[in-house]
Design a protein around this motif. Structure first.
Motif, short mmCIF file in Angstrom:
data_model
loop_
_atom_site.label_atom_id
_atom_site.label_comp_id
_atom_site.label_asym_id
_atom_site.label_seq_id
_atom_site.Cartn_x
_atom_site.Cartn_y
_atom_site.Cartn_z
N ASP A 216 0.78 -1.25 0.00
CA ASP A 216 0.00 0.00 0.00
C ASP A 216 0.81 1.29 0.00
OD1 ASP A 216 -2.35 -1.54 0.17
OD2 ASP A 216 -2.07 -1.71 2.35
N VAL A 217 1.96 1.31 -0.62
CA VAL A 217 2.69 2.58 -0.74
C VAL A 217 2.05 3.38 -1.87
CG1 VAL A 217 4.92 3.67 -1.25
CG2 VAL A 217 4.85 1.55 0.08
N SER A 218 1.74 4.65 -1.60
CA SER A 218 1.01 5.45 -2.60
C SER A 218 1.78 6.72 -2.97
CB SER A 218 -0.36 5.84 -2.04
OG SER A 218 -0.16 6.81 -1.02
N PHE A 219 1.23 7.42 -3.94
CA PHE A 219 1.85 8.69 -4.35
C PHE A 219 1.79 9.70 -3.20
CE2 PHE A 219 2.68 12.45 -6.88
CZ PHE A 219 3.58 11.97 -7.82
N ALA A 220 0.79 9.57 -2.33
CA ALA A 220 0.70 10.45 -1.16
C ALA A 220 1.91 10.25 -0.24
CB ALA A 220 -0.59 10.18 -0.39
N GLU A 298 1.43 -7.27 -7.68
CA GLU A 298 0.03 -7.26 -7.20
C GLU A 298 0.02 -7.03 -5.69
OE1 GLU A 298 -2.76 -7.72 -9.08
OE2 GLU A 298 -1.51 -7.80 -10.88
N GLU A 299 1.08 -7.46 -5.06
CA GLU A 299 1.13 -7.40 -3.60
C GLU A 299 1.82 -6.12 -3.10
OE1 GLU A 299 3.00 -10.88 -1.96
OE2 GLU A 299 2.81 -10.13 0.10
N TYR A 300 2.83 -5.68 -3.84
CA TYR A 300 3.63 -4.55 -3.37
C TYR A 300 3.60 -3.39 -4.34
CZ TYR A 300 5.71 -7.73 0.04
OH TYR A 300 5.91 -8.59 1.08
#
Ligand code: DAH
Length: 340
Positions: A216-220, A298-300
């Protein structure tokens, strides 16, 4: 004769010379053709046969002793003259006022490392000599990408192609191949490009690469991390802006500018009157790059960024010419003494 040998032995033992002349006098006195020791050898023929063996041995010892003494004193005198000539007195205490200083690039690199280590990034390194896979292919550079061109890259081997790494992004690949997520790392290091050397460009420079891969690492997360970095590095009031960009290994990609830390955004020669200075490239790690390194996309997910240390140092210290970093002129380097 025995008495004379003993006497000369102790005279030679005690002798010292303050200069080459005195040493020469000593040599003439004991060892020249008509000197004291050869005269003893002349008298040797008158020695009774039963004493010859013992006397001969003593005479030889005396001669060797004189020769050794001369050699020793000559060495000492020569060592003293070179000391005087070079003006160095090794017996004086060390002058600590001449302590060296850190190179400005090291100062800025250390600052960057410290800022990221405060939020849990560890430091890792990779080789400066790289293969095509780590420098280009695994990062999604197509076979005809211009960066592979002879004009940009120093090739040092063909079949397989071996290069001097053109960026520190290669270390991302090594990290993801060797370690599995979560990864929160930065990679400082030297990179090479076949550029004409000028005040603004050099064929050697330095980068710091960053990589964060987890669930769940995001651009935020990317924005918040780099926002934190900009504040720590350039000051509390610093603003950031992201402009869309393109890098083969990130999607989406961006370039980050910070409000000019010299004029505060009003416009000055440093920011070329735009109020902004470009600091780094960044983006979300392309899923195919993760897959290239055996990480399930898909996981990371992850983000990456890369910045030039020279660029930040030039801006921070208002340095006019990039070549100064590599010339090792102490008049330049000394200006950074006291900064740690
Ligand atoms: N490797 C790029 C360069 O040398 C810099 C860069 C851009 C690194 C974007 C990154 C990134 O990790 O996400 O110009």
């Amino acid at each position: 004769m025995q008495e004379l040998i003993t006497q000369y032995f102790s005279e030679i033992d005690r002798f010292t010379a303050v200069n080459a002349d005195e040493l020469e006098q000593f040599r003439i006195k004991y060892l020249s053709k008509k000197g004291l020791i050869p005269s003893l050898f002349d008298e040797f023929k008158n020695v009774a046969p039963e004493l010859r063996r013992e006397m001969g041995q003593a005479l030889n010892e005396l001669k060797n002793k004189a020769q050794d003494k001369i050699n020793l004193l000559r060495e000492q005198l020569e060592a003293n003259t070179t000391e005087v000539k070079s003006g160095i007195d090794l017996s004086l205490p060390v002058d600590f006022s001449q302590a060296g200083s850190r190179h400005p690039l090291s100062i800025v690199r250390n600052e960057i490392v410290q800022i990221f280590s405060r939020i849990g990034f560890i430091v890792a390194e990779g080789p400066e000599i790289e293969d095509d896979w780590h420098n280009f292919s695994a990062l999604n550079f197509q076979p005809d990408h211009p960066a592979r061109d002879m004009q940009d890259t120093f090739f040092i081997g063909k079949d397989p192609e071996i290069v001097l790494r053109t960026h520190t992004s290669s270390v991302q690949i090594r990290a993801m191949e060797q370690r599995k997520p979560p990864l929160r790392e930065i990679y400082p290091g030297r990179v090479f490009r076949n550029e004409a050397i000028s005040a603004r460009a050099h064929c050697i420079f330095h980068q710091v690469e960053g990589l964060y891969v987890d669930h769940d690492v995001s651009f935020a997360d990317l924005k918040q991390t780099l926002y934190y970095f900009a504040h720590e590095m350039f000051g509390e009031g610093t603003q950031v802006r992201f402009r869309p960009s393109y890098f083969p290994f990130t999607e989406p990609s961006a370039e980050m500018d910070v409000s000019c830390f010299v004029c505060g955004g009003k416009g000055c020669p440093i920011c070329k009157y735009s109020g902004w200075v470009e600091i780094l490239g960044c983006g979300m790690v392309d899923p195919s790059v993760l897959e290239n390194c055996g990480i399930n996309s898909e996981e990371y997910t992850g983000f990456a960024f890369g910045m030039g240390i020279e660029r930040i140092t030039i801006l921070k210290y208002r340095i006019q010419d990039i070549r100064l970093f590599f010339e090792n002129d102490v008049r330049f380097l000394k200006q950074f003494s006291g900064v740690v």
